[in-house]
Design a protein around this motif. Structure first.
Motif, PDB file in Angstrom:
ATOM      1  N   GLN A  66      35.443 -22.684  23.471  1.00 55.46           N
ATOM      2  CA  GLN A  66      34.852 -21.599  22.713  1.00 55.46           C
ATOM      3  C   GLN A  66      34.337 -22.115  21.375  1.00 55.46           C
ATOM      4  N   ALA A  67      33.575 -21.295  20.690  1.00 54.85           N
ATOM      5  CA  ALA A  67      32.945 -21.706  19.432  1.00 54.85           C
ATOM      6  C   ALA A  67      33.966 -22.019  18.346  1.00 54.85           C
ATOM      7  N   ASP A  68      35.122 -21.362  18.387  1.00 58.08           N
ATOM      8  CA  ASP A  68      36.140 -21.624  17.370  1.00 58.08           C
ATOM      9  C   ASP A  68      37.004 -22.844  17.687  1.00 58.08           C
ATOM     10  N   GLY A  69      36.755 -23.509  18.814  1.00 57.62           N
ATOM     11  CA  GLY A  69      37.495 -24.718  19.172  1.00 57.62           C
ATOM     12  C   GLY A  69      38.618 -24.474  20.156  1.00 57.62           C
ATOM     13  N   LYS A 107      27.395 -22.074  20.556  1.00 51.75           N
ATOM     14  CA  LYS A 107      27.620 -22.462  19.164  1.00 51.75           C
ATOM     15  C   LYS A 107      28.724 -23.505  19.017  1.00 51.75           C
ATOM     16  N   THR A 108      29.234 -24.003  20.137  1.00 48.99           N
ATOM     17  CA  THR A 108      30.271 -25.029  20.092  1.00 48.99           C
ATOM     18  C   THR A 108      29.674 -26.334  19.592  1.00 48.99           C
ATOM     19  N   LYS A 109      30.416 -27.013  18.749  1.00 48.42           N
ATOM     20  CA  LYS A 109      29.941 -28.296  18.243  1.00 48.42           C
ATOM     21  C   LYS A 109      29.991 -29.340  19.356  1.00 48.42           C
TER      22      LYS A 109
END
Length: 136
Positions: A66-69, A107-109
């Motif tokens: 997920q985007a928050d890791g 939006k994941t790095k």
């Protein structure tokens, strides 16, 4: 009246055709390359395929980032990538033909996705795919 020497007139009347020959050869090569027909010696009826989505493998395991890791292996939540390694090794020993599909939020790095791919490589997972959505 002074006469010009013969060598002075001779050099003025000569035409240097070396650049013209170079240009002619370049144009000839371009003409030959562009007019060679593609090889169609054999009469073939090529199969027709419909554009469709690739179906996931039967025994697919999903790693979701997920985007928050936050990471999930199937539905189990993991906070660190190193925790996933031991689980992947045990899954691979149970099933040598292990399939992993990595799904990441838009939006994941990339660093997080790369870390997941590195863990899959360390666990010797034979088949790793990246999940994407088709263009609309």
């Amino acid at each position: 009246m002074k006469k010009c020497s013969k060598t002075a007139h001779h050099s003025l009347t000569e035409l240097n055709i070396t650049p013209l020959l170079d240009l002619g050869f370049v144009l000839l090569v371009i003409f030959i390359i562009t007019t060679i027909p593609p090889v169609n010696d054999l009469n073939l009826k090529l199969p027709v395929a419909a554009k469709r989505l690739k179906e996931p493998p039967r025994k697919a395991n999903y790693i979701t980032v997920q985007a928050d890791g936050t990471m999930y292996l199937n539905k189990a939540k993991f906070t660190d990538v190193s925790d996933i390694l031991q689980t992947l090794i045990s899954l691979r020993t149970d099933d040598p033909d292990l399939n992993i599909i990595v799904r990441g939020d838009g939006k994941t790095k990339y660093k997080q996705i790369r870390a997941v791919l590195d863990v899959c490589q360390q666990a010797n997972v034979p088949k790793v795919d990246l999940a994407t959505e088709p263009l609309k």
